[in-house]
Design an enzyme around this catalytic site. Structure first.
Site, PDB file in Angstrom:
ATOM      1  CB  CYS A  30      -9.648   7.944 -19.549  1.00  0.00           C
ATOM      2  SG  CYS A  30     -10.305   6.510 -20.135  1.00  0.00           S
ATOM      3  CE1 TYR A 169     -15.982  -0.554 -17.674  1.00  0.00           C
ATOM      4  CE2 TYR A 169     -14.027  -0.683 -18.945  1.00  0.00           C
ATOM      5  CZ  TYR A 169     -15.280  -0.084 -18.742  1.00  0.00           C
ATOM      6  OH  TYR A 169     -15.485   1.025 -19.504  1.00  0.00           O
ATOM      7  CG  HIS A 172     -18.228   3.194 -20.081  1.00  0.00           C
ATOM      8  ND1 HIS A 172     -17.126   2.818 -19.348  1.00  0.00           N
ATOM      9  CD2 HIS A 172     -18.872   4.219 -19.782  1.00  0.00           C
ATOM     10  CE1 HIS A 172     -17.545   3.795 -18.144  1.00  0.00           C
ATOM     11  NE2 HIS A 172     -18.394   4.523 -18.413  1.00  0.00           N
ATOM     12  CG  ASP A 265     -20.540   6.659 -17.169  1.00  0.00           C
ATOM     13  OD1 ASP A 265     -21.429   7.031 -16.030  1.00  0.00           O
ATOM     14  OD2 ASP A 265     -19.499   6.272 -16.812  1.00  0.00           O
TER      15      ASP A 265
END
Ligand code: ADP
Ligand code: SF4
Length: 684
Positions: A30, A169, A172, A265
């Site tokens: 991001c 994906y 997360h 992460d």
């Protein structure tokens, strides 16, 4: 010339139908820009490609209005009208011969769909994972079918936008595809729930759909969280994740593996060192023949070589190291390893996304400013006629100002009062867990010390008289700030009179060793609300004192939620035996007792306290500025044209803000004044 031992990092790697020119892979991350700042986003990604990253990825890209992350600024591909903004990214990346990757995402119960008002989707009916009073509905078969179609449509649009690698994906704890995999989110009783194979079904289908739709010319990569660090409650690398990768082994063109959630992460250097994901991702290459990319805040080329040679990874994934130094690959390639500006693992970049603004980086002030301000991390406007500059103060602001001026070819003198460079960075990097922050100082010193147009003086406390006597035309004052001892901060807007007679220390005192050897109970009062009070509490606890942490906030260090550290900080203090007293202000001090009062009820409580460390706010060190200002009429005769205050002595803030201020000062001195605004492109 590059060191031959690094040749392996520059080998091309085949990823399905596409080939990357080297092993440097900027994984999806991001930026706080996304669809709301498309030109800034494109320029930022383009710089990475220019700096040598063979693959440059977008951040998560919403595939449908039912995955609306507003107000976060992620990428968006709801329909064909979103293609041009993303085309800016692929063009910027292709211009430098790199591959562009896109991380398609449907965020399931991770979104409240605040803008679109869409009902969120989940495998089973559940509340969303934000605090919004919103529930997601269990997807029926028609919803699942629709979702598969949206993903295919988005993949086709991504291909049209020019992407070379398209992600499926599941990571997360943020995506529908991962939610279906996890037992805690998926309690379905149909063929999409229950057994392992059933929970894997949707993921398998979407992967196959995507390959069929775009796999002829685009690589289809999977991003999979291999461990959630939740034990049996979550995915484990040696149990379900192992089974998932074994089951799908060679179906994707590439595996991008990491930890979940984001706080696991992207761990900060305070809590994890380079390579902290290795124990979890090492197994992946043993169960697939496809290339594997992994992350771990890698900045050392030797470590990168080891990872490839040991067969751990094929591609060196990086988000933060690529933000801190977009030119990391080129610097290795050109034999300039010492020039790499290493990430310090502070997560100020992450705080940008978490507060929905274009990110900033402590180490790289040009990040997210490539388009808005036209700043290139490696290119500086050269002066036609060098001028002389005096920089007073060798903290982050002063060092960065000196460096930018020097790179622009100016003649720079920098003076520092103390016997060491780095100011607050040197002091803070000696606190528990913050050693990597010294890289802020060390990288700048390394650069400055090799430049012929810079003179550097330690133990040189300058006064207004000195500066007038030198008569250097341009003067930058970067004299820092001092922690206040009078309680003034957010909760107490005026000095607390009773602290005048109390045994108060400040973080400056602690960093100068004044807490050492103190007997008796210590209270840390935190109204700063970021990291400082918690590290001070760690210092106190390590001495064996009874430590109580008092804060008007509801939790310890609330702002550190934005750097993904809040949970870890509070956990660490609890483990160290620190008593936490939230929601209390200071109320008085007498007879070794600190009075604190509840912020809601005013109820008083007394705490045993032989030392109070007050962590509230800082005062700018502006005495030198005031003294010079008082003699402004003498400047011209002395030859002084400009005097400016920079960084903490201008207004105390983050280290990132001090670096930025120093950088902006240097750029402005070279006439780089551009400031563009994407929100009013039509008017401009
Ligand atoms: P910033 O974050 O704005 O760079 P710091 O507090 O980290 O601020 O650094 C300020 C530096 O300025 C400190 O190292 C301090 O010793 C130095 N300094 C303060 N006053 C003077 C002065 N009059 N002459 C030279 N150096 C000074
Ligand atoms: Fe690294 Fe900090 Fe920069 Fe993020 S802000 S890239 S963690 S130095």
């Amino acid at each position: 010339m590059r060191d031959a031992s690094y040749d392996i990092l520059f080998e091309p790697v085949q990823i399905g139908p596409v080939q990357t020119r080297n092993r440097f892979y900027q994984v999806p991350h991001c930026t706080g820009m996304g669809h709301r700042y498309p030109r800034s986003e494109a320029a930022h990604r383009g710089i990475k490609a220019e700096g040598g990253w063979g693959v440059v990825s977008t951040q998560e890209t919403e595939i449908h209005p039912s995955s609306d992350l507003t107000p976060a600024n992620e990428a968006r591909l709801w329909d064909a009208k979103d293609i041009p903004a993303l085309k800016l990214v692929t063009e910027a990346v292709h211009r430098h011969g790199s591959l562009a990757a896109i991380q398609l995402a449907h965020n399931g119960l991770h979104v409240a769909n605040r803008y679109t008002r869409h009902t969120p989707f989940a495998p089973s009916a559940a509340v969303v994972d934000s605090d919004d009073p919103v529930q997601a509905r269990a997807m029926d078969k028609a919803d699942i079918k629709a979702f598969r179609r949206w993903h295919v449509d988005a993949a086709k649009r991504a291909k049209q936008a020019g992407f070379d690698i398209i992600y499926v994906y599941a990571g997360h704890d943020m995506t529908l595809l991962q939610h279906f995999l996890l037992e805690r989110h998926n309690q379905r009783t149909d063929e999409y729930g229950g057994s392992f194979e059933n929970r894997l079904r949707l993921f398998r289908e979407v992967l196959a759909d995507t390959k069929e739709a775009v796999g002829d010319s685009c690589a289809v990569a999977v991003r999979l969280a291999v461990d959630e660090l939740l034990g049996a409650e979550g995915l484990r690398h040696d149990v379900e994740a192992h089974d998932i990768i074994t089951a799908l082994a060679d179906e994707p063109d590439m595996w991008d593996v990491n930890l979940s959630d984001w706080s696991n992460d992207s761990q900060t250097s305070r809590f994890a060192k380079e390579g902290y994901q290795e124990d979890y991702t090492r197994f992946v290459k043993s169960v697939t023949r496809k290339p594997v990319v992994g992350v771990g805040r890698y900045t050392s080329p030797d470590t990168m070589v080891r990872l490839v040679k040991q067969g751990h990874l094929d591609l060196i994934g990086a988000a933060r190291p690529s933000i801190a130094d977009p030119f990391l690959p080129n610097k290795i390639n050109e034999g300039r390893v010492d020039d790499i500006r290493e990430c310090i693992g502070c997560n100020i970049c992450v705080s940008g996304d978490n507060t929905s603004v274009p990110m900033r980086c402590t180490q790289n002030p040009t990040t997210a400013e490539e388009w808005r301000r036209g700043w290139h991390p490696e290119v500086f406007t050269k002066s036609v006629k060098p001028e002389q500059h005096l920089v007073v103060g060798g903290g982050p602001a002063g060092l960065e100002a000196a460096l930018v001026l020097a790179k622009a070819g100016q003649e720079v003198i920098i003076a520092e009062a103390s016997p060491e460079w780095g100011g607050r960075v040197s002091l803070e990097s000696r606190l528990p867990g913050l050693a990597e922050w010294a890289r802020v100082r060390d990288w700048r010193l390394g650069q400055l010390q090799s430049m012929p147009n810079v003179e550097m003086y330690l133990e040189s406390h300058l006064t207004a008289d000195d500066i007038l006597e030198y008569g250097i035309a341009n003067v930058a004052l970067a004299t820092g700030a001092t922690w206040r001892s009078d309680g003034t901060g957010r909760a107490h807007r005026r000095p607390l009179g009773f602290l005048a007679d109390a045994p108060v220390l400040t973080p400056d005192d602690v960093m100068h060793g004044k807490l050492a050897g103190r007997e008796g109970p210590i209270v840390v009062f935190d109204d700063d609300r970021f990291y400082m009070a918690s590290v001070v509490a760690e210092v106190a606890a390590a001495q064996g004192n009874k430590v109580t942490f008092v804060t008007p906030a509801a939790v310890v260090a609330p702002w550190s939620d934005h750097t993904l550290e809040q949970g870890r900080i509070q956990q660490r203090l609890i483990r160290l035996g620190v008593e936490i007293v939230p929601l209390h202000n200071l109320a008085g001090y007498a007879e070794r007792q600190l009075g604190v009062e509840c912020v809601y009820s005013g109820a008083l409580r007394k705490l045993a306290c032989d030392t109070l460390v007050s962590v509230t706010s800082r005062s700018p060190n502006e005495a030198l500025w005031q003294a010079l200002k008082a003699r402004e009429s003498a400047w011209a005769a002395a030859g002084i044209e400009n005097v400016k205050t920079l960084g903490d002595c201008h207004a105390p803030g983050l280290i990132a803000a001090a670096i930025y201020a120093g950088h902006a000062y240097g750029r402005a001195a070279m006439g780089e004044g551009r400031v563009l605004r994407e929100d009013r492109m039509l008017a401009d």
